[in-house]
Enzyme design. Structure first.
Site, PDB file in Angstrom:
ATOM      1  CE  LYS A   9      -4.619   5.465   5.350  1.00 55.21           C
ATOM      2  NZ  LYS A   9      -5.075   4.806   4.092  1.00 55.21           N
ATOM      3  CE1 TYR A  50      -0.668   5.858   0.813  1.00 52.57           C
ATOM      4  CE2 TYR A  50      -1.906   7.876   1.117  1.00 52.57           C
ATOM      5  CZ  TYR A  50      -1.615   6.577   1.492  1.00 52.57           C
ATOM      6  OH  TYR A  50      -2.292   5.995   2.550  1.00 52.57           O
ATOM      7  CG  ASN A 118      -7.755   2.245   4.286  1.00 44.70           C
ATOM      8  OD1 ASN A 118      -7.218   3.279   4.697  1.00 44.70           O
ATOM      9  ND2 ASN A 118      -7.284   1.556   3.261  1.00 44.70           N
ATOM     10  CG  HIS A 121       0.213   4.469   5.930  1.00 42.62           C
ATOM     11  ND1 HIS A 121       0.288   3.994   4.643  1.00 42.62           N
ATOM     12  CD2 HIS A 121       1.500   4.646   6.350  1.00 42.62           C
ATOM     13  CE1 HIS A 121       1.571   3.900   4.298  1.00 42.62           C
ATOM     14  NE2 HIS A 121       2.327   4.295   5.303  1.00 42.62           N
ATOM     15  CD  GLU A 132       5.626   4.839   4.193  1.00 40.59           C
ATOM     16  OE1 GLU A 132       5.228   4.402   5.294  1.00 40.59           O
ATOM     17  OE2 GLU A 132       5.253   4.360   3.093  1.00 40.59           O
TER      18      GLU A 132
HETATM   19  P1  DAT Z   1      -2.495   0.070   1.804  1.00 43.80           P
HETATM   20  O1  DAT Z   1      -3.005   1.315   2.493  1.00 43.80           O
HETATM   21  O2  DAT Z   1      -3.258  -1.157   2.238  1.00 43.80           O
HETATM   22  O3  DAT Z   1      -0.999  -0.089   1.896  1.00 43.80           O
HETATM   23  P2  DAT Z   1      -2.062   1.002  -0.916  1.00 43.80           P
HETATM   24  O4  DAT Z   1      -0.734   1.442  -0.450  1.00 43.80           O
HETATM   25  O5  DAT Z   1      -2.152   0.146  -2.128  1.00 43.80           O
HETATM   26  O6  DAT Z   1      -2.862   0.225   0.261  1.00 43.80           O
HETATM   27  O7  DAT Z   1      -2.981   2.277  -1.194  1.00 43.80           O
HETATM   28  C1  DAT Z   1      -2.934   3.382  -0.340  1.00 43.80           C
HETATM   29  C2  DAT Z   1      -4.338   3.891  -0.091  1.00 43.80           C
HETATM   30  O8  DAT Z   1      -4.927   4.305  -1.317  1.00 43.80           O
HETATM   31  C3  DAT Z   1      -5.264   2.808   0.434  1.00 43.80           C
HETATM   32  O9  DAT Z   1      -5.209   2.709   1.831  1.00 43.80           O
HETATM   33  C4  DAT Z   1      -6.597   3.261  -0.055  1.00 43.80           C
HETATM   34  C5  DAT Z   1      -6.289   3.940  -1.376  1.00 43.80           C
HETATM   35  N1  DAT Z   1      -6.472   3.026  -2.523  1.00 43.80           N
HETATM   36  C6  DAT Z   1      -5.680   1.984  -2.876  1.00 43.80           C
HETATM   37  N2  DAT Z   1      -6.139   1.348  -3.966  1.00 43.80           N
HETATM   38  C7  DAT Z   1      -7.277   2.033  -4.313  1.00 43.80           C
HETATM   39  C8  DAT Z   1      -8.237   1.882  -5.360  1.00 43.80           C
HETATM   40  N3  DAT Z   1      -8.132   0.917  -6.289  1.00 43.80           N
HETATM   41  N4  DAT Z   1      -9.277   2.750  -5.392  1.00 43.80           N
HETATM   42  C9  DAT Z   1      -9.389   3.725  -4.474  1.00 43.80           C
HETATM   43  N5  DAT Z   1      -8.507   3.944  -3.472  1.00 43.80           N
HETATM   44  C10 DAT Z   1      -7.484   3.101  -3.396  1.00 43.80           C
HETATM   45 MG    MG Z   2       0.534   1.172   1.115  1.00 43.88          MG
END
Ligand code: DAT
Ligand code: MG
Length: 140
Positions: A9, A50, A118, A121, A132
């Site tokens: 990212k 997303y 973070n 991805h 994807e």
């Molecule tokens: P991951 O990246 O671990 O697969 P995800 O797909 O649930 O997690 O979410 C995608 C991204 O969105 C994640 O890396 C960070 C952001 N995100 C997820 N949940 C969030 C939240 N509750 N508040 C803020 N950002 C969030």
């Molecule tokens: Mg995810």
């Protein structure tokens, strides 16, 4: 052989973590099938990537973050690479990501009101990986 899609990212690229992340991939023995830098990522592409999060109240900040600078995208292959890469990434929230994972070692806890940055991805299922890979590499 399974394949997964990954992103380093914008924070990972800006902070100079590309080599560190790719080193870990190679150490783990996954094969890098595709690898590209993408600049000027559109809102539309991130919205599609997303799509499951579009309705969340925090979504606009994720979109701003993901379009804030160049990213590295790629495809990895290997035995059970989808779950394996997720294990290497660590938990979504930096404060929950275990030491030794990429997020645990490098993601920075968000200040109040900030997005979670973070670093990486990874696709969360075979279906997501296919979707994807097609979304990001389909026309290339
Ligand atoms: P991951 O990246 O671990 O697969 P995800 O797909 O649930 O997690 O979410 C995608 C991204 O969105 C994640 O890396 C960070 C952001 N995100 C997820 N949940 C969030 C939240 N509750 N508040 C803020 N950002 C969030
Ligand atoms: Mg995810």
């Amino acid at each position: 052989m399974e394949q997964t899609f990954f992103i380093i990212k914008p924070d990972g690229v800006k902070r100079g973590l590309v080599g560190e992340v790719l080193k870990r991939v190679e150490q783990r023995g996954y094969k890098i099938e595709r690898l590209e830098m993408r600049t000027n990522i559109s809102n539309e592409l991130i919205d599609q990537h997303y799509e499951a999060l579009l309705t969340k109240d925090f979504y606009p900040s994720i979109r701003d973050y993901m379009t804030s600078g160049p990213v590295i995208i790629g495809v990895l292959s290997g035995s059970q690479v989808i779950s394996g890469w997720r294990h290497m990434m660590g938990a979504t929230r930096p404060e929950e990501a275990l030491p030794g994972t990429i997020r645990g070692d490098f993601a920075q806890a968000a200040e109040a009101g900030e997005t979670i940055r973070n670093v990486v991805h990874g696709s969360d299922s075979e279906e997501s990986a296919k979707r994807e890979i097609a979304l990001w590499f389909g026309n290339h």
